[in-house]
Design a protein around this motif. Structure first.
Motif, PDB file in Angstrom:
ATOM      1  N   ARG A  34      -3.503  -5.373 -11.396  1.00  0.00           N
ATOM      2  CA  ARG A  34      -3.306  -4.096 -10.701  1.00  0.00           C
ATOM      3  C   ARG A  34      -4.237  -3.028 -11.252  1.00  0.00           C
ATOM      4  N   ASP A  35      -4.327  -2.933 -12.572  1.00  0.00           N
ATOM      5  CA  ASP A  35      -5.203  -1.929 -13.178  1.00  0.00           C
ATOM      6  C   ASP A  35      -6.653  -2.149 -12.757  1.00  0.00           C
ATOM      7  N   ALA A  36      -7.063  -3.417 -12.708  1.00  0.00           N
ATOM      8  CA  ALA A  36      -8.433  -3.726 -12.294  1.00  0.00           C
ATOM      9  C   ALA A  36      -8.643  -3.395 -10.821  1.00  0.00           C
ATOM     10  N   PHE A  37      -7.617  -3.628 -10.008  1.00  0.00           N
ATOM     11  CA  PHE A  37      -7.708  -3.301  -8.579  1.00  0.00           C
ATOM     12  C   PHE A  37      -7.904  -1.805  -8.388  1.00  0.00           C
ATOM     13  N   TYR A  38      -7.081  -1.002  -9.071  1.00  0.00           N
ATOM     14  CA  TYR A  38      -7.220   0.453  -8.956  1.00  0.00           C
ATOM     15  C   TYR A  38      -8.598   0.903  -9.445  1.00  0.00           C
ATOM     16  N   ALA A  39      -9.034   0.356 -10.576  1.00  0.00           N
ATOM     17  CA  ALA A  39     -10.313   0.784 -11.151  1.00  0.00           C
ATOM     18  C   ALA A  39     -11.485   0.396 -10.259  1.00  0.00           C
ATOM     19  N   THR A  40     -11.398  -0.774  -9.636  1.00  0.00           N
ATOM     20  CA  THR A  40     -12.522  -1.281  -8.843  1.00  0.00           C
ATOM     21  C   THR A  40     -12.554  -0.685  -7.448  1.00  0.00           C
ATOM     22  N   PHE A  41     -11.417  -0.680  -6.791  1.00  0.00           N
ATOM     23  CA  PHE A  41     -11.398  -0.295  -5.379  1.00  0.00           C
ATOM     24  C   PHE A  41     -10.770   1.072  -5.125  1.00  0.00           C
ATOM     25  N   GLY A  42      -9.913   1.537  -6.012  1.00  0.00           N
ATOM     26  CA  GLY A  42      -9.310   2.852  -5.826  1.00  0.00           C
ATOM     27  C   GLY A  42      -8.670   2.978  -4.462  1.00  0.00           C
TER      28      GLY A  42
ATOM     29  N   SER B 200      13.874 -15.949  -3.223  1.00  0.00           N
ATOM     30  CA  SER B 200      12.975 -15.714  -4.350  1.00  0.00           C
ATOM     31  C   SER B 200      13.329 -14.389  -5.002  1.00  0.00           C
ATOM     32  N   ARG B 201      13.081 -14.290  -6.298  1.00  0.00           N
ATOM     33  CA  ARG B 201      13.107 -12.974  -6.924  1.00  0.00           C
ATOM     34  C   ARG B 201      11.985 -12.146  -6.317  1.00  0.00           C
ATOM     35  N   LEU B 202      12.244 -10.867  -6.052  1.00  0.00           N
ATOM     36  CA  LEU B 202      11.252 -10.001  -5.419  1.00  0.00           C
ATOM     37  C   LEU B 202      10.811  -8.933  -6.419  1.00  0.00           C
ATOM     38  N   PRO B 203       9.763  -9.205  -7.188  1.00  0.00           N
ATOM     39  CA  PRO B 203       9.302  -8.233  -8.188  1.00  0.00           C
ATOM     40  C   PRO B 203       8.709  -7.002  -7.511  1.00  0.00           C
ATOM     41  N   TYR B 204       9.090  -5.824  -7.982  1.00  0.00           N
ATOM     42  CA  TYR B 204       8.649  -4.595  -7.323  1.00  0.00           C
ATOM     43  C   TYR B 204       8.064  -3.568  -8.285  1.00  0.00           C
ATOM     44  N   ARG B 205       7.848  -3.945  -9.540  1.00  0.00           N
ATOM     45  CA  ARG B 205       7.420  -2.943 -10.513  1.00  0.00           C
ATOM     46  C   ARG B 205       5.938  -3.026 -10.868  1.00  0.00           C
ATOM     47  N   VAL B 206       5.160  -3.835 -10.180  1.00  0.00           N
ATOM     48  CA  VAL B 206       3.715  -3.837 -10.427  1.00  0.00           C
ATOM     49  C   VAL B 206       3.066  -2.686  -9.665  1.00  0.00           C
ATOM     50  N   PHE B 207       3.447  -2.524  -8.406  1.00  0.00           N
ATOM     51  CA  PHE B 207       2.972  -1.412  -7.584  1.00  0.00           C
ATOM     52  C   PHE B 207       4.169  -0.547  -7.204  1.00  0.00           C
ATOM     53  N   GLN B 208       4.059   0.760  -7.436  1.00  0.00           N
ATOM     54  CA  GLN B 208       5.159   1.667  -7.133  1.00  0.00           C
ATOM     55  C   GLN B 208       4.681   2.776  -6.204  1.00  0.00           C
ATOM     56  N   MET B 209       5.337   2.914  -5.071  1.00  0.00           N
ATOM     57  CA  MET B 209       5.033   3.982  -4.124  1.00  0.00           C
ATOM     58  C   MET B 209       6.027   5.121  -4.334  1.00  0.00           C
ATOM     59  N   GLY B 210       5.550   6.220  -4.907  1.00  0.00           N
ATOM     60  CA  GLY B 210       6.441   7.346  -5.146  1.00  0.00           C
ATOM     61  C   GLY B 210       7.413   7.064  -6.274  1.00  0.00           C
ATOM     62  N   ASP B 211       8.688   7.376  -6.042  1.00  0.00           N
ATOM     63  CA  ASP B 211       9.734   7.251  -7.059  1.00  0.00           C
ATOM     64  C   ASP B 211      10.479   5.933  -6.877  1.00  0.00           C
ATOM     65  N   GLU B 212      10.705   5.225  -7.982  1.00  0.00           N
ATOM     66  CA  GLU B 212      11.399   3.939  -7.900  1.00  0.00           C
ATOM     67  C   GLU B 212      12.814   4.090  -7.363  1.00  0.00           C
ATOM     68  N   ARG B 213      13.415   5.258  -7.539  1.00  0.00           N
ATOM     69  CA  ARG B 213      14.758   5.477  -7.009  1.00  0.00           C
ATOM     70  C   ARG B 213      14.754   5.608  -5.490  1.00  0.00           C
ATOM     71  N   CYS B 214      13.568   5.768  -4.918  1.00  0.00           N
ATOM     72  CA  CYS B 214      13.431   5.902  -3.463  1.00  0.00           C
ATOM     73  C   CYS B 214      12.881   4.640  -2.812  1.00  0.00           C
ATOM     74  N   ASN B 215      11.916   3.995  -3.451  1.00  0.00           N
ATOM     75  CA  ASN B 215      11.180   2.919  -2.788  1.00  0.00           C
ATOM     76  C   ASN B 215      11.016   1.694  -3.678  1.00  0.00           C
ATOM     77  N   ARG B 216      11.180   0.541  -3.067  1.00  0.00           N
ATOM     78  CA  ARG B 216      10.821  -0.732  -3.694  1.00  0.00           C
ATOM     79  C   ARG B 216      10.000  -1.525  -2.679  1.00  0.00           C
TER      80      ARG B 216
END
Length: 461
Positions: A325-333, A283-299
Motif C-alpha cells: 500500500r505504501d508503495a502504491f501511494y508513493a508510486t501512483f498517488g 472469508s475474513r474480510l480485511p479492511y485496515r490496509v486501505f481506509q476511506m475516511g474514519d474507520e467508525r464510518c467506513n470499511r
C-alpha cells in the motif's frame, strides 16, 4: 516560418508532458488540500483521502421525491411533496459539480442521488449525468432498481440517432426488505423474496451491453436493521454471481423521517454486520490496509471472486501488504487509471519509483498463493468489493455540526466522537451558494428539512 514551427513543436511537447503527468497538477493540489483538511486522527498510513482520492460525492436537493417507502427513510417528511423537475435537476447538478471540480479536482466519483432517479425523464437523467461528466466526475445513478428496460435504453441512447450517448453506465440498486411498494412484491417478507428482482436489475444492464455495447458497473445497497441482520450472509452468497461488482451495507440510523423509524437500530454493532458479510463471503474480510475516511464510518475490502471463493487483494495481518500500500501511494498517488494516456503516465510513475515493479511481483506471488495458482488459471475470475457505511444519528449530528460551525469542541464524548467523524467524512455534498462542502450526515440530519421546505415552495406538486 521555421521559428514558428519550432514554437509549435515546443508547445506540443509541453502539452504532451502535462497530459502524461501521473497526477495532474490540479488534482495534486486538491489532494494536498484534502490531506491538510483531515483531522489528525485520520492522517494514518492507511488513509485513502488526500493520497489517492478526494472522497466520494453526492448531489442533494435535485429530486427529493421517491415512489417507494423505506423504513427508515433518510429524507425528511417534506421530500415527497416536491415535484420532480428536469430543468431544476440539471441546473443544480451542474452548479454542484462545478464546485466539486474546483475543490476536489478531476476524476472523482459522484453519485446522482436524491429520491428516486428514474422518476426523472430519461433525457433529463442523461443530461444530469452528462453535466457530471463535463465537470470531470465519474457518475453513478442511485436507484431502487424498479424500472424497465425501455427506460434504461432511453437513458443510454441518443433519441435523435439511436446511438449510445454513454460508453459506460454505473448504477447502484438499493434492495432490501425494509422497502415497500416495489412492483410485483409490494411488501417483501424476507430478503430471499427480492432475489428475482435483484437478478432482473442485473439482467437489464447485461442486455444493454449485449445489444448496444454499453458497459456497466453495478453496486448493491442494503439497509441493515434487526429484522434482516441475519439474512446478510444469504444475500451475499445467493447474489454475488448475478453481476454486482460491489455489495454495500448500511446499518440503519435515526435520520430523516421520524415516522419511518420502526426498530431499535442500535441493537447491534458494525462488527456484527461485518461478521455476517464475512459469513456470506466465506472469508475474513480485511479492511485496515486501505481506509476511506474514519474507520467508525467506513470499511472496505477489495478482492477477486475466483470460482466460488472470494480472495481479498491484501491482508491487514500481513506486514508486506501494508508495504505494498505504501508503495502504491508513493508510486501512483492520485493517478486516475481510467483517464486517457494511461500507459505513458504509468511509465513516468514507475520511472520515478524503480523498485515498485519488484514490490508488485512479490505481492502478486502472495495473492496467487492465497487464491491458488490452479484456480486462478482454471476458474472464472471477477473483481468484487464489500463495503459498510455506518451513518450517525441526527440527535448527535445536529449538535456536533452546529458546534463545529462555531469552532467549538464538545466535552460530551459522544458528540466529540461525532465531530471527529464529520471532520473525516469521505462523502461530501456541495453548496454552491456558500462554497461549502458538507458531510452527508450533516446534510441529511441538519440541512435537508429546511432545504425540502424551500423546494416544496419552488416545485409544488
Amino acid at each position: 516560418m521555421p521559428a514558428r514551427r519550432v514554437r509549435s513543436a515546443r508547445d506540443h511537447l509541453r502539452a504532451l508532458e502535462r497530459a502524461t503527468r501521473p497526477v495532474p497538477d490540479e488534482l495534486r493540489a486538491a489532494l494536498d488540500r484534502r490531506w491538510e483538511e483531515l483531522p489528525a486522527h485520520a492522517r494514518t498510513p492507511a488513509q485513502v483521502l488526500g493520497r489517492h482520492s478526494g472522497g466520494c460525492e453526492g448531489t442533494h436537493g435535485v429530486f427529493p421525491r421517491c415512489n417507494l417507502a423505506c423504513t427508515p427513510c433518510y429524507h425528511s417528511r417534506e421530500a415527497n411533496r416536491v415535484r420532480v423537475d428536469g430543468a431544476h435537476t440539471v441546473g443544480e447538478v451542474d452548479a454542484q459539480m462545478a464546485l466539486l471540480r474546483q475543490r476536489r479536482g478531476p476524476g472523482q466519483h459522484a453519485q446522482l442521488i436524491g429520491g428516486e432517479v428514474t422518476l426523472l425523464a430519461p433525457d433529463d437523467h442523461a443530461a444530469a449525468l452528462q453535466a457530471m461528466i463535463r465537470h470531470g466526475r465519474k457518475p453513478m445513478s442511485m436507484s431502487h432498481g424498479d424500472f424497465d428496460y425501455d427506460y434504461l435504453q432511453a437513458l443510454a441512447l441518443d433519441p435523435r440517432t439511436g446511438e449510445p450517448r454513454f460508453r459506460h453506465l454505473a448504477f447502484a440498486g438499493h434492495f432490501d426488505s425494509m422497502m415497500f411498494g416495489r412492483r410485483g412484491i409490494r411488501r417483501a417478507q424476507s430478503e430471499a423474496e427480492l432475489n428475482p428482482y435483484r437478478q432482473r436489475f442485473c439482467e437489464l444492464f447485461q442486455r444493454l451491453e449485449r445489444e448496444h455495447g454499453i458497459t456497466h458497473y453495478l453496486a448493491h445497497n442494503m439497509t441493515v436493521t434487526p429484522r434482516n441482520l441475519d439474512q446478510i450472509a444469504d444475500v451475499v452468497r445467493e447474489c454475488r454471481e448475478m453481476g454486482f461488482r460491489m455489495f454495500s451495507f448500511q446499518p440503519a440510523a435515526y435520520i430523516g423521517n421520524r415516522s419511518r423509524w420502526k426498530d431499535e437500530y442500535r441493537a447491534f454493532s458494525g462488527d456484527e454486520v461485518w461478521m455476517q458479510v464475512e459469513r456470506g463471503a466465506g472469508s475474513r474480510l480485511p479492511y485496515r490496509v486501505f481506509q476511506m475516511g474514519d474507520e467508525r464510518c467506513n470499511r472496505t475490502c477489495h478482492g477477486v471472486l475466483v470460482g466460488e471463493r472470494f480472495v481479498p487483494l491484501v491482508d491487514d495481518q500481513v506486514a508486506a501488504d501494508h508495504r505494498v500500500r505504501d508503495a502504491f501511494y508513493a508510486t501512483f498517488g492520485g493517478m486516475d487509471f481510467q483517464a486517457p494516456l494511461l500507459a505513458p503516465r504509468m511509465v513516468r510513475a514507475l520511472a520515478r519509483h524503480p523498485t515498485a515493479p519488484a514490490t508488485a511481483v512479490r505481492w502478486s506471488a502472495r495473492f496467487a498463493a492465497r487464491a491458488g495458482v490452479v484456480p486462478l488459471l482454471r476458474e472464472r475470475r471477477r473483481p468484487l468489493t464489500f463495503v459498510m457505511h455506518s451513518f450517525m444519528d441526527a440527535r448527535d449530528v445536529r449538535p456536533a455540526w452546529e458546534a463545529l460551525r462555531r469552532g467549538e469542541r464538545s466535552d460530551d464524548p459522544r458528540i466529540r466522537e461525532t465531530q471527529e467523524r464529520l471532520e473525516a467524512c469521505s462523502y461530501a455534498m456541495a453548496h454552491p451558494e456558500s462554497g461549502e462542502l458538507v458531510p452527508a450526515c450533516a446534510q441529511h440530519s441538519v440541512l435537508d428539512p429546511q432545504e425540502n421546505l424551500r423546494l416544496q415552495e419552488l416545485l409544488p406538486l
